[in-house]
Design a protein around this motif. Structure first.
Motif, mmCIF file in Angstrom:
data_model
loop_
_atom_site.group_PDB
_atom_site.id
_atom_site.type_symbol
_atom_site.label_atom_id
_atom_site.label_comp_id
_atom_site.label_asym_id
_atom_site.label_seq_id
_atom_site.Cartn_x
_atom_site.Cartn_y
_atom_site.Cartn_z
ATOM 1 N N PRO A 148 0.828 -1.215 0.000
ATOM 2 C CA PRO A 148 0.000 0.000 0.000
ATOM 3 C C PRO A 148 0.859 1.262 0.000
ATOM 4 C CG PRO A 148 -0.676 -1.528 1.743
ATOM 5 C CD PRO A 148 0.626 -2.030 1.202
ATOM 6 N N ASP A 149 0.351 2.313 -0.617
ATOM 7 C CA ASP A 149 1.007 3.611 -0.538
ATOM 8 C C ASP A 149 1.066 3.997 0.942
ATOM 9 O OD1 ASP A 149 2.204 5.975 -1.250
ATOM 10 O OD2 ASP A 149 0.345 6.951 -1.889
ATOM 11 N N THR A 150 2.262 4.308 1.435
ATOM 12 C CA THR A 150 2.486 4.444 2.877
ATOM 13 C C THR A 150 3.226 5.727 3.203
ATOM 14 O OG1 THR A 150 2.594 2.024 3.097
ATOM 15 C CG2 THR A 150 3.522 3.320 4.901
ATOM 16 N N LEU A 151 2.857 6.335 4.317
ATOM 17 C CA LEU A 151 3.517 7.533 4.819
ATOM 18 C C LEU A 151 3.754 7.376 6.314
ATOM 19 C CD1 LEU A 151 4.380 10.612 4.560
ATOM 20 C CD2 LEU A 151 1.987 11.132 5.164
ATOM 21 N N ILE A 152 4.988 7.598 6.742
ATOM 22 C CA ILE A 152 5.308 7.635 8.170
ATOM 23 C C ILE A 152 5.737 9.058 8.494
ATOM 24 C CG2 ILE A 152 6.824 6.811 10.009
ATOM 25 C CD1 ILE A 152 6.524 4.615 7.031
ATOM 26 N N THR A 153 4.985 9.726 9.374
ATOM 27 C CA THR A 153 5.285 11.131 9.636
ATOM 28 C C THR A 153 4.706 11.580 10.968
ATOM 29 O OG1 THR A 153 5.150 13.368 8.701
ATOM 30 C CG2 THR A 153 3.183 11.991 8.516
ATOM 31 N N ASN A 154 5.247 12.691 11.476
ATOM 32 C CA ASN A 154 4.628 13.404 12.603
ATOM 33 C C ASN A 154 4.335 14.853 12.199
ATOM 34 O OD1 ASN A 154 7.180 14.466 12.512
ATOM 35 N ND2 ASN A 154 7.721 14.021 14.642
ATOM 36 N N ASP A 155 4.208 15.051 10.879
ATOM 37 C CA ASP A 155 3.936 16.363 10.305
ATOM 38 C C ASP A 155 2.466 16.412 9.866
ATOM 39 O OD1 ASP A 155 3.661 18.589 8.613
ATOM 40 O OD2 ASP A 155 5.759 18.481 7.984
ATOM 41 N N ALA A 156 1.668 17.206 10.565
ATOM 42 C CA ALA A 156 0.232 17.272 10.289
ATOM 43 C C ALA A 156 -0.052 17.689 8.849
ATOM 44 C CB ALA A 156 -0.442 18.233 11.265
ATOM 45 N N ILE A 170 -7.848 6.904 3.857
ATOM 46 C CA ILE A 170 -6.584 6.465 4.443
ATOM 47 C C ILE A 170 -6.852 5.881 5.828
ATOM 48 C CG2 ILE A 170 -5.236 8.187 3.166
ATOM 49 C CD1 ILE A 170 -4.860 9.699 5.841
ATOM 50 N N ILE A 171 -5.887 5.104 6.294
ATOM 51 C CA ILE A 171 -5.962 4.494 7.627
ATOM 52 C C ILE A 171 -4.716 4.872 8.421
ATOM 53 C CG2 ILE A 171 -7.389 2.539 6.924
ATOM 54 C CD1 ILE A 171 -4.524 0.999 7.078
ATOM 55 N N ILE A 172 -4.805 4.722 9.743
ATOM 56 C CA ILE A 172 -3.648 4.881 10.616
ATOM 57 C C ILE A 172 -3.440 3.554 11.334
ATOM 58 C CG2 ILE A 172 -5.109 5.825 12.476
ATOM 59 C CD1 ILE A 172 -2.651 7.397 13.433
ATOM 60 N N LYS A 173 -2.191 3.119 11.433
ATOM 61 C CA LYS A 173 -1.897 1.868 12.115
ATOM 62 C C LYS A 173 -0.622 2.025 12.937
ATOM 63 C CE LYS A 173 -0.889 -1.560 9.343
ATOM 64 N NZ LYS A 173 -0.933 -2.459 8.154
ATOM 65 N N GLN A 174 -0.438 1.107 13.843
ATOM 66 C CA GLN A 174 0.720 1.169 14.727
ATOM 67 C C GLN A 174 1.978 0.804 13.959
ATOM 68 O OE1 GLN A 174 -0.117 -0.254 18.661
ATOM 69 N NE2 GLN A 174 1.972 -0.967 18.946
ATOM 70 N N LEU A 175 3.021 1.606 14.108
ATOM 71 C CA LEU A 175 4.282 1.358 13.419
ATOM 72 C C LEU A 175 5.123 0.335 14.164
ATOM 73 C CD1 LEU A 175 6.379 2.052 11.222
ATOM 74 C CD2 LEU A 175 7.086 4.002 12.630
ATOM 75 N N CYS A 221 5.477 14.013 19.686
ATOM 76 C CA CYS A 221 6.093 14.088 18.354
ATOM 77 C C CYS A 221 6.426 12.711 17.777
ATOM 78 C CB CYS A 221 7.356 14.953 18.396
ATOM 79 S SG CYS A 221 7.004 16.698 18.673
ATOM 80 N N ALA A 222 5.709 11.678 18.221
ATOM 81 C CA ALA A 222 5.945 10.338 17.681
ATOM 82 C C ALA A 222 5.337 10.234 16.292
ATOM 83 C CB ALA A 222 5.340 9.280 18.596
ATOM 84 N N PRO A 223 6.064 9.691 15.334
ATOM 85 C CA PRO A 223 5.487 9.515 14.004
ATOM 86 C C PRO A 223 4.440 8.408 14.021
ATOM 87 C CG PRO A 223 7.638 8.476 14.110
ATOM 88 C CD PRO A 223 7.458 9.211 15.410
ATOM 89 N N ALA A 224 3.530 8.463 13.088
ATOM 90 C CA ALA A 224 2.515 7.418 12.920
ATOM 91 C C ALA A 224 2.589 6.905 11.492
ATOM 92 C CB ALA A 224 1.126 7.961 13.234
ATOM 93 N N LEU A 225 2.044 5.708 11.276
ATOM 94 C CA LEU A 225 2.048 5.095 9.954
ATOM 95 C C LEU A 225 0.660 5.272 9.335
ATOM 96 C CD1 LEU A 225 3.567 1.662 9.002
ATOM 97 C CD2 LEU A 225 1.328 2.327 8.161
ATOM 98 N N PHE A 226 0.638 5.909 8.173
ATOM 99 C CA PHE A 226 -0.604 6.119 7.428
ATOM 100 C C PHE A 226 -0.512 5.373 6.101
ATOM 101 C CE2 PHE A 226 0.083 9.745 10.167
ATOM 102 C CZ PHE A 226 -1.158 9.936 10.763
#
Length: 342
Positions: A148-156, A170-175, A221-226
């Motif tokens: 899946p197209d994936t983004l890991i970021t803490n930038d809103a 889109i979804i958010i899941k635990q990295l 400021c923890a990044p999340a996986l989208f």
């Protein structure tokens, strides 16, 4: 000699132990956590194991008070379900924290002495690198699998752009690990001393969530996986044991509670299935490239017929998929691999 490293209540370890003993193998089962006082005073005193390690020129011997001796040279295979070393409690004295660190170092040192011919399922020293979604996605793409197209970021701002890119789907899941271990021991309803596992389910990101991103990221400021939200026909679990794959279809889309994350429902319909030869070959090459012998690979079958790689759990469970079977094909395959019968 064969070693099983697992928690005492681990039924998957029980299943593999059964098949090893059916083949007449000399097996010793070992729960590392019971060497640590932090496991809980009552259970610890009941099961307390003192150890000694003798180091020779090319091997080591692990000695127990009951007379059991494990020589690293004699270990032909290790089924490693748990290589977890409890940490000292925050309130522990400096001496107790040092003792905990010393036990951890001693055991990691001993198991690093096993011969190269020993079959690990899996080698925990290798798992440390493999058990990471970013690394897994990179490798899966290199092996020609859909990801899946994936983004890991803490930038809103980047999350909002990603949301718009996928038209709000889109979804958010635990990295990190699905279950984070709380180091403070608890007592279960059955009276066992255990640790609490924490984490969060995969969830859809709604338009209203975008307004709270700055608050969410501002907490640490923890990044999340989208990821892009996939249109699922079903989900697939492909359990790899050596060069074998045991695949099951999970009918997650038949229950509204499991549409996004099938872990919400315990009794989903599942059935054995067969992946196409091309996907199987890519998965086997992927797992082999990591130099591990076992992985529970999560896949999605999309409504347009694609098989999409999500992640590989290097210590995944499988018995829940085999409830209607007489015995466990996967546990038997693990036993056969350890015994070099594959």
């Amino acid at each position: 000699m064969y070693i099983i490293l697992a928690q005492n209540e681990d039924i998957h370890a029980d299943a593999v132990l059964y098949y090893l003993k059916q083949n007449g193998a000399d097996v010793k089962r070992f729960d590392i956590a019971y060497l640590f006082d932090e496991y809980g005073s009552v259970e610890y005193e009941k099961h307390r194991q003192k150890i000694s390690i003798e180091i020779g020129t090319s091997s080591g011997r692990l000695l127990f008070p009951n007379g059991d001796i494990i020589s690293s040279d004699d270990i032909e295979g290790i089924f490693c379900r748990s290589f977890y070393f409890p940490k000292a409690r925050d309130e522990s004295s400096t001496a107790d924290q040092l003792a905990t660190a010393e036990i951890r170092c001693a055991l990691r040192g001993f198991f690093s002495l096993v011969p190269e011919t020993c079959i690990w399922i899996n080698n925990p020293y290798i798992e440390d690198k493999v058990d990471n979604k970013i690394y897994q996605h990179h490798c899966a793409l290199q092996h020609g699998l859909y990801v899946p197209d994936t983004l890991i970021t803490n930038d809103a701002a980047k999350v909002k752009a990603f949301y718009n890119k996928h038209h709000g789907h889109i979804i958010i899941k635990q990295l990190s690990d699905i279950s984070i271990i709380d180091e403070k021991p608890i007592t279960t309803a059955e009276g066992y001393r255990d640790y609490e596992f924490k984490g969060f389910y995969t969830s859809k990101v709604n338009a209203s969530d975008l307004d709270n991103l700055n608050d969410y990221f501002g907490q640490g400021c923890a990044p999340a996986l989208f990821q892009e939200e996939l249109l699922k026909k079903s989900e697939l679990r492909a359990t790899v044991v050596g060069n074998k794959i045991f695949s099951y279809r999970i009918y997650s889309q038949e229950n509204v509670k499991s549409l996004t994350d099938f872990r919400h429902v315990d009794d989903l319909k599942t059935e054995s299935c067969q992946l196409d030869m091309d996907t199987e070959a890519k998965i086997l090459k992927l797992i082999s490239s990591w130099k591990i012998n076992f992985a529970a690979v999560d896949l999605v079958e999309t409504i347009d017929g694609r098989i999409v790689f999500l992640e590989a759990n290097v210590v995944g469970n499988w018995l829940w998929l085999e409830l209607n079977k007489n015995g466990s094909d996967i546990a038997k395959a693990i036993s056969d691999l350890l015994l070099n019968k594959h």
